[in-house]
Design a protein around this motif. Sequence first.
Motif, PDB file in Angstrom:
ATOM      1  N   ASP A  59       0.864  -1.177   0.000  1.00 36.23           N
ATOM      2  CA  ASP A  59       0.000   0.000   0.000  1.00 36.23           C
ATOM      3  C   ASP A  59       0.898   1.223   0.000  1.00 36.23           C
ATOM      4  OD1 ASP A  59      -1.732   2.074   0.419  1.00 36.23           O
ATOM      5  OD2 ASP A  59      -2.851   1.131   2.030  1.00 36.23           O
ATOM      6  N   GLY A  60       1.052   1.862  -1.163  1.00 32.83           N
ATOM      7  CA  GLY A  60       2.001   2.958  -1.299  1.00 32.83           C
ATOM      8  C   GLY A  60       1.783   4.077  -0.317  1.00 32.83           C
ATOM      9  N   ALA A  61       0.540   4.290   0.128  1.00 34.46           N
ATOM     10  CA  ALA A  61       0.248   5.387   1.042  1.00 34.46           C
ATOM     11  C   ALA A  61       0.891   5.178   2.405  1.00 34.46           C
ATOM     12  CB  ALA A  61      -1.260   5.553   1.203  1.00 34.46           C
ATOM     13  N   LEU A  62       1.293   3.939   2.705  1.00 31.96           N
ATOM     14  CA  LEU A  62       1.852   3.643   4.020  1.00 31.96           C
ATOM     15  C   LEU A  62       3.376   3.550   4.008  1.00 31.96           C
ATOM     16  CD1 LEU A  62      -0.684   0.911   5.238  1.00 31.96           C
ATOM     17  CD2 LEU A  62      -0.837   3.397   5.425  1.00 31.96           C
ATOM     18  N   GLU A  63       3.989   3.659   2.873  1.00 36.31           N
ATOM     19  CA  GLU A  63       5.432   3.479   2.761  1.00 36.31           C
ATOM     20  C   GLU A  63       6.211   4.589   3.466  1.00 36.31           C
ATOM     21  OE1 GLU A  63       6.674   3.193  -1.242  1.00 36.31           O
ATOM     22  OE2 GLU A  63       5.417   1.471  -1.717  1.00 36.31           O
TER      23      GLU A  63
ATOM     24  N   ASP B 225       4.276  13.319   0.428  1.00 31.92           N
ATOM     25  CA  ASP B 225       4.386  12.250   1.425  1.00 31.92           C
ATOM     26  C   ASP B 225       4.658  12.771   2.836  1.00 31.92           C
ATOM     27  OD1 ASP B 225       3.975   9.774  -0.012  1.00 31.92           O
ATOM     28  OD2 ASP B 225       5.810  10.244  -1.092  1.00 31.92           O
ATOM     29  N   LEU B 226       5.066  14.029   2.963  1.00 33.64           N
ATOM     30  CA  LEU B 226       5.365  14.602   4.277  1.00 33.64           C
ATOM     31  C   LEU B 226       4.158  15.298   4.901  1.00 33.64           C
ATOM     32  CD1 LEU B 226       8.884  16.209   3.613  1.00 33.64           C
ATOM     33  CD2 LEU B 226       8.376  13.965   4.617  1.00 33.64           C
ATOM     34  N   ARG B 227       3.078  15.400   4.172  1.00 32.84           N
ATOM     35  CA  ARG B 227       1.936  16.180   4.654  1.00 32.84           C
ATOM     36  C   ARG B 227       1.279  15.535   5.870  1.00 32.84           C
ATOM     37  NH1 ARG B 227      -0.394  17.575  -1.442  1.00 32.84           N
ATOM     38  NH2 ARG B 227       1.396  18.893  -2.003  1.00 32.84           N
ATOM     39  N   MET B 228       0.845  16.397   6.798  1.00 31.37           N
ATOM     40  CA  MET B 228       0.244  15.914   8.033  1.00 31.37           C
ATOM     41  C   MET B 228      -0.841  16.880   8.483  1.00 31.37           C
ATOM     42  SD  MET B 228       0.179  13.562  10.368  1.00 31.37           S
ATOM     43  CE  MET B 228       1.594  12.690   9.709  1.00 31.37           C
ATOM     44  N   SER B 229      -1.994  16.305   8.784  1.00 33.41           N
ATOM     45  CA  SER B 229      -3.079  17.091   9.366  1.00 33.41           C
ATOM     46  C   SER B 229      -3.227  16.662  10.829  1.00 33.41           C
ATOM     47  CB  SER B 229      -4.367  16.877   8.561  1.00 33.41           C
ATOM     48  OG  SER B 229      -5.371  17.772   8.988  1.00 33.41           O
ATOM     49  N   GLY B 230      -4.422  16.744  11.378  1.00 30.69           N
ATOM     50  CA  GLY B 230      -4.616  16.442  12.792  1.00 30.69           C
ATOM     51  C   GLY B 230      -4.516  14.964  13.120  1.00 30.69           C
ATOM     52  N   PRO B 231      -4.401  14.620  14.418  1.00 29.70           N
ATOM     53  CA  PRO B 231      -4.219  13.230  14.846  1.00 29.70           C
ATOM     54  C   PRO B 231      -5.534  12.464  14.944  1.00 29.70           C
ATOM     55  CG  PRO B 231      -4.148  14.656  16.761  1.00 29.70           C
ATOM     56  CD  PRO B 231      -4.275  15.562  15.555  1.00 29.70           C
ATOM     57  N   SER B 232      -5.409  11.150  14.943  1.00 27.80           N
ATOM     58  CA  SER B 232      -6.551  10.265  15.134  1.00 27.80           C
ATOM     59  C   SER B 232      -6.971  10.261  16.599  1.00 27.80           C
ATOM     60  CB  SER B 232      -6.183   8.845  14.720  1.00 27.80           C
ATOM     61  OG  SER B 232      -5.243   8.293  15.641  1.00 27.80           O
ATOM     62  N   LEU B 233      -8.114   9.646  16.857  1.00 29.53           N
ATOM     63  CA  LEU B 233      -8.557   9.469  18.247  1.00 29.53           C
ATOM     64  C   LEU B 233      -7.552   8.616  19.012  1.00 29.53           C
ATOM     65  CD1 LEU B 233     -12.340   8.759  17.577  1.00 29.53           C
ATOM     66  CD2 LEU B 233     -11.374  10.836  18.576  1.00 29.53           C
ATOM     67  N   GLY B 234      -7.014   7.598  18.341  1.00 29.69           N
ATOM     68  CA  GLY B 234      -6.052   6.721  19.001  1.00 29.69           C
ATOM     69  C   GLY B 234      -4.767   7.434  19.363  1.00 29.69           C
TER      70      GLY B 234
ATOM     71  N   VAL C 205      -2.005   3.726   9.307  1.00 29.02           N
ATOM     72  CA  VAL C 205      -3.305   3.724   8.624  1.00 29.02           C
ATOM     73  C   VAL C 205      -3.311   4.822   7.565  1.00 29.02           C
ATOM     74  CG1 VAL C 205      -4.551   2.872  10.664  1.00 29.02           C
ATOM     75  CG2 VAL C 205      -4.339   5.338  10.280  1.00 29.02           C
ATOM     76  N   GLY C 206      -4.272   4.763   6.668  1.00 30.21           N
ATOM     77  CA  GLY C 206      -4.517   5.855   5.737  1.00 30.21           C
ATOM     78  C   GLY C 206      -5.725   6.642   6.197  1.00 30.21           C
ATOM     79  N   PRO C 207      -5.899   7.872   5.714  1.00 31.69           N
ATOM     80  CA  PRO C 207      -5.031   8.560   4.753  1.00 31.69           C
ATOM     81  C   PRO C 207      -3.691   8.933   5.376  1.00 31.69           C
ATOM     82  CG  PRO C 207      -6.691  10.068   5.587  1.00 31.69           C
ATOM     83  CD  PRO C 207      -7.041   8.717   6.133  1.00 31.69           C
TER      84      PRO C 207
ATOM     85  N   ALA D   9     -14.214  14.075  14.996  1.00 27.33           N
ATOM     86  CA  ALA D   9     -15.239  14.841  14.288  1.00 27.33           C
ATOM     87  C   ALA D   9     -14.650  16.171  13.816  1.00 27.33           C
ATOM     88  CB  ALA D   9     -16.433  15.089  15.206  1.00 27.33           C
ATOM     89  N   GLY D  10     -14.929  16.535  12.578  1.00 30.43           N
ATOM     90  CA  GLY D  10     -14.444  17.797  12.041  1.00 30.43           C
ATOM     91  C   GLY D  10     -13.051  17.743  11.455  1.00 30.43           C
ATOM     92  N   TRP D  11     -12.427  16.561  11.463  1.00 28.96           N
ATOM     93  CA  TRP D  11     -11.070  16.434  10.911  1.00 28.96           C
ATOM     94  C   TRP D  11     -11.075  16.772   9.427  1.00 28.96           C
ATOM     95  CZ3 TRP D  11      -8.596  13.638   7.091  1.00 28.96           C
ATOM     96  CH2 TRP D  11      -7.193  13.575   7.158  1.00 28.96           C
ATOM     97  N   LYS D  12     -10.055  17.495   8.991  1.00 32.19           N
ATOM     98  CA  LYS D  12      -9.919  17.848   7.579  1.00 32.19           C
ATOM     99  C   LYS D  12      -8.541  17.455   7.077  1.00 32.19           C
ATOM    100  CE  LYS D  12     -13.063  21.822   7.823  1.00 32.19           C
ATOM    101  NZ  LYS D  12     -13.195  23.291   7.611  1.00 32.19           N
ATOM    102  N   PRO D  13      -8.437  16.976   5.855  1.00 27.11           N
ATOM    103  CA  PRO D  13      -7.128  16.626   5.306  1.00 27.11           C
ATOM    104  C   PRO D  13      -6.283  17.874   5.072  1.00 27.11           C
ATOM    105  CG  PRO D  13      -8.797  16.514   3.600  1.00 27.11           C
ATOM    106  CD  PRO D  13      -9.530  16.732   4.893  1.00 27.11           C
ATOM    107  N   TRP D  14      -4.973  17.661   4.929  1.00 26.57           N
ATOM    108  CA  TRP D  14      -4.060  18.776   4.663  1.00 26.57           C
ATOM    109  C   TRP D  14      -4.333  19.338   3.276  1.00 26.57           C
ATOM    110  CZ3 TRP D  14      -0.564  20.480   1.150  1.00 26.57           C
ATOM    111  CH2 TRP D  14       0.345  21.463   1.560  1.00 26.57           C
ATOM    112  N   THR D  15      -4.320  20.658   3.189  1.00 25.35           N
ATOM    113  CA  THR D  15      -4.421  21.322   1.892  1.00 25.35           C
ATOM    114  C   THR D  15      -3.422  22.471   1.864  1.00 25.35           C
ATOM    115  OG1 THR D  15      -6.052  23.016   2.535  1.00 25.35           O
ATOM    116  CG2 THR D  15      -6.910  20.852   1.869  1.00 25.35           C
TER     117      THR D  15
END
Length: 339
Positions: free
Chosen positions: A20-24, A238-247, A115-117, A202-208
């Motif tokens: 899964d390239g998104a996890l590399e 590949d370096l982009r980062m938005s907010g964290p997961s609940l975990g 995990v993705g995204p 709730a309300g999480w948004k991907p990096w833009t």
Amino acid sequence: MVRASLLAALLLALAACSRDGALEPFAESQVPATLTPRFYPPEGWAWGFIGVGDKPVQRYGVASTRRVPTAIVVIVPGYGETAEMWFETASDLIGAGRTVWVLDRAGQGGSGRYVGPRDLGHVPSFDPDVAALRELVRIVIRPSPDTPLVILSHADGVVVALSAVRAGMKVDGVVASSPRLARSDPARRLLGAVRRSEAAPAGWKPWTRETADDRAGGATHDIWRGLVGQAWRTTNPDLRMSGPSLGWTKAYEVASRLIETGARQTRTEVVMINATGDAEALCANLPSCRTEAIPGAGAALHLEADRWRAPWLTDVEDFIATRLEARRLAAVSADQSKP
């Protein structure tokens, strides 16, 4: 033999990630055209990966002085940061005669993802971060008895650094820059029991490209340093980062509480720069910890305007100098005690 085992583990991890390239994991980032040379990789910069068990591998970078290094500095970034955001500081420390390592956090920066995204920061716990830091020091760096090793952590990175020390990692000291501990939130704990830990809140948004840079977010007053992180992420998806997961948030809370309850067992020299709230209280409970204040600075002291960054860098170098002197005095004392 050890290096061969590490290489084999790395190849296996990379093979697993390739499904899964998104996890590399990701190295060799492209330098943004908008940055000036002071933000480029230090001369001789090299990338590597370290894996522990079956967890996604973590990326690290390293460069050293042309002279014999007087100390080793390992940088542990805060959430959402990449090693690239520390290049200017790494160059400053290398110029002062240090070898500098930067360990990207688990599931962030150039490290493999759980995990993705890809821009959703997630770890099941802080244990992978702690284990990778310990193994980086023990197996990869392997500091000599004559060279002090100091951890420079930022924000929640202090939790990783002090957890590793408590778990037995041998270092000469820890610098905590704008240290942050998680606060318990009963409402979030209930929410986490209902939803999957790898889920976004709730309300999480991907990096833009419209995501606020560090200056707009209030972390620094410096317009150019405030753009550094945004520039690297824009050029290197590949370096982009938005907010964290609940975990991730839950893991941060658990690790913070363990650090607080085990404060008396965390035996190393610590300096906290611009500590507030729970971090300041933690410092008071550590066996050997002091605080330094740089009033008016934003949270990203390594990216601040020179008015605040210069005294911060002086505090870091002064702490390293005290660790060098402590090593020297210990060596003299050991020689004098010999028959």
